[in-house]
Design a protein around this motif. Structure first.
Motif, short mmCIF file in Angstrom:
data_model
loop_
_atom_site.label_atom_id
_atom_site.label_comp_id
_atom_site.label_asym_id
_atom_site.label_seq_id
_atom_site.Cartn_x
_atom_site.Cartn_y
_atom_site.Cartn_z
N SER A 102 7.54 5.92 -19.79
CA SER A 102 6.59 6.44 -20.90
C SER A 102 6.69 7.75 -20.73
O SER A 102 6.69 8.62 -21.83
CB SER A 102 5.22 6.00 -20.19
OG SER A 102 4.31 6.64 -21.22
N ALA A 103 6.96 8.46 -19.80
CA ALA A 103 7.03 10.15 -19.63
C ALA A 103 8.42 10.52 -20.40
O ALA A 103 8.27 11.57 -21.14
CB ALA A 103 7.08 10.45 -17.95
N TYR A 128 0.73 -1.16 0.01
CA TYR A 128 0.25 0.02 0.15
C TYR A 128 0.83 1.26 -0.18
O TYR A 128 0.78 2.18 -0.70
CB TYR A 128 -0.93 0.02 1.34
CG TYR A 128 -1.80 1.52 1.24
CD1 TYR A 128 -2.87 1.01 0.57
CD2 TYR A 128 -1.34 2.47 1.80
CE1 TYR A 128 -4.08 2.14 0.54
CE2 TYR A 128 -2.21 3.57 1.75
CZ TYR A 128 -3.46 3.45 1.34
OH TYR A 128 -4.24 4.78 1.04
N SER A 129 1.88 1.25 0.66
CA SER A 129 2.79 2.62 0.93
C SER A 129 3.49 2.66 -0.40
O SER A 129 3.61 3.90 -0.73
CB SER A 129 3.90 2.32 2.01
OG SER A 129 3.16 2.08 3.34
N MET A 130 3.92 1.53 -1.22
CA MET A 130 4.45 1.94 -2.40
C MET A 130 3.71 2.27 -3.33
O MET A 130 3.80 3.13 -4.33
CB MET A 130 5.18 0.43 -2.92
CG MET A 130 5.92 0.54 -3.97
SD MET A 130 6.86 -1.06 -4.35
CE MET A 130 8.18 -0.66 -5.43
N GLN A 131 2.34 1.72 -3.57
CA GLN A 131 1.25 2.10 -4.30
C GLN A 131 0.87 3.48 -4.17
O GLN A 131 0.52 4.19 -5.10
CB GLN A 131 -0.09 1.13 -4.24
CG GLN A 131 -0.93 1.54 -5.13
CD GLN A 131 -0.60 1.15 -6.60
OE1 GLN A 131 -0.12 0.08 -6.90
NE2 GLN A 131 -0.80 2.15 -7.33
N LYS A 142 7.71 -2.62 -11.38
CA LYS A 142 7.64 -2.46 -13.00
C LYS A 142 6.52 -1.42 -13.48
O LYS A 142 6.80 -0.73 -14.41
CB LYS A 142 7.05 -3.88 -13.17
CG LYS A 142 7.00 -4.12 -14.83
CD LYS A 142 6.51 -5.42 -15.17
CE LYS A 142 6.62 -5.69 -16.66
NZ LYS A 142 5.99 -6.90 -16.88
N GLU A 143 5.58 -1.32 -12.76
CA GLU A 143 4.43 -0.42 -13.15
C GLU A 143 4.89 1.23 -13.08
O GLU A 143 4.81 1.81 -14.21
CB GLU A 143 3.26 -0.36 -12.36
CG GLU A 143 2.00 0.48 -12.71
CD GLU A 143 0.99 0.46 -11.73
OE1 GLU A 143 0.22 1.66 -11.41
OE2 GLU A 143 0.75 -0.58 -10.73
N MET A 144 5.73 1.37 -12.10
CA MET A 144 6.21 3.00 -12.01
C MET A 144 7.21 2.98 -12.90
O MET A 144 7.46 4.11 -13.80
CB MET A 144 6.78 2.94 -10.44
CG MET A 144 7.45 4.45 -10.33
SD MET A 144 6.08 5.65 -10.41
CE MET A 144 6.81 7.05 -9.18
#
Length: 195
Positions: A132-133, A59-62, A124-126
């Protein structure tokens, strides 16, 4: 009458306590007991929000990912392509106290993600979002470059952002907000000159 608690707000507050403990003492000191004490709740109450430490870390990472996305979503791109790209990329860098806390937590969780599959997925998502940015910035600033040149410039910009973020955490007296802004502005101008 029982006190009404906003559960999502309380979870965010607990996650911010985790970030603060990481900042002061490191991830290894983030025990359930210590986090609960710092958050001003009992360990039993904390388990109501997070059944175990792994869920709390996820949760903290998300929350870091969500806050970065929120900042980006709130941007209005009305300036020059260079300025728009800079404003986008600055959302990913530790340029103020809140983002420094986020970044310190992010780097700690990234190291832990090597052995934790659930954290690995968030990393991976981040990372894909950061890439992408960078890709968007390069495409906006260098539209006439061929695909191979744009890929190279995207990797270069991605490495620059990672380096600036890491150095800003490790050497904050040297890599200040002003230095980050200057280095990024210079690099984006160089990219724009390659049109």
């Amino acid at each position: 009458m029982p006190k009404i608690v906003d559960h999502e707000n309380q979870k965010e507050r607990i996650a911010e306590v985790v970030w603060n403990i990481i900042h002061k003492e490191g991830l290894e000191q983030c025990t359930v007991r210590k986090i609960a004490k710092e958050a001003g709740i009992s360990a039993g109450s904390m388990r109501h929000y997070f059944p175990n430490q792994a869920k709390l870390f996820i949760y903290s990472m998300q929350l870091v990912v969500n806050r970065v996305k929120t900042r980006i979503d709130q941007l209005t791109f009305t300036e020059t392509p260079e300025e728009n790209a800079k404003q986008l990329l600055l959302q990913l860098l530790p340029i103020d106290a809140e983002r420094k806390l986020e970044m310190e937590a992010w780097f700690s969780f990234t190291a832990k993600s090597i052995s934790d599959p659930e954290l690995k997925q968030l990393r991976k998502e981040m990372n894909e979002g950061i890439f992408s940015a960078c890709q968007m910035a390069v495409e906006a600033l260098c539209p006439s470059q061929n695909e191979m040149e744009r890929k190279r410039e995207t990797e270069h910009l991605y490495a620059l952002l990672d380096g600036l973020a890491l150095h800003a955490i490790l050497k904050p007296d040297r890599v200040t907000h002003e230095m980050i802004d200057s280095v990024l502005t210079n690099h984006l101008q160089t990219l724009s000159d390659q049109k």
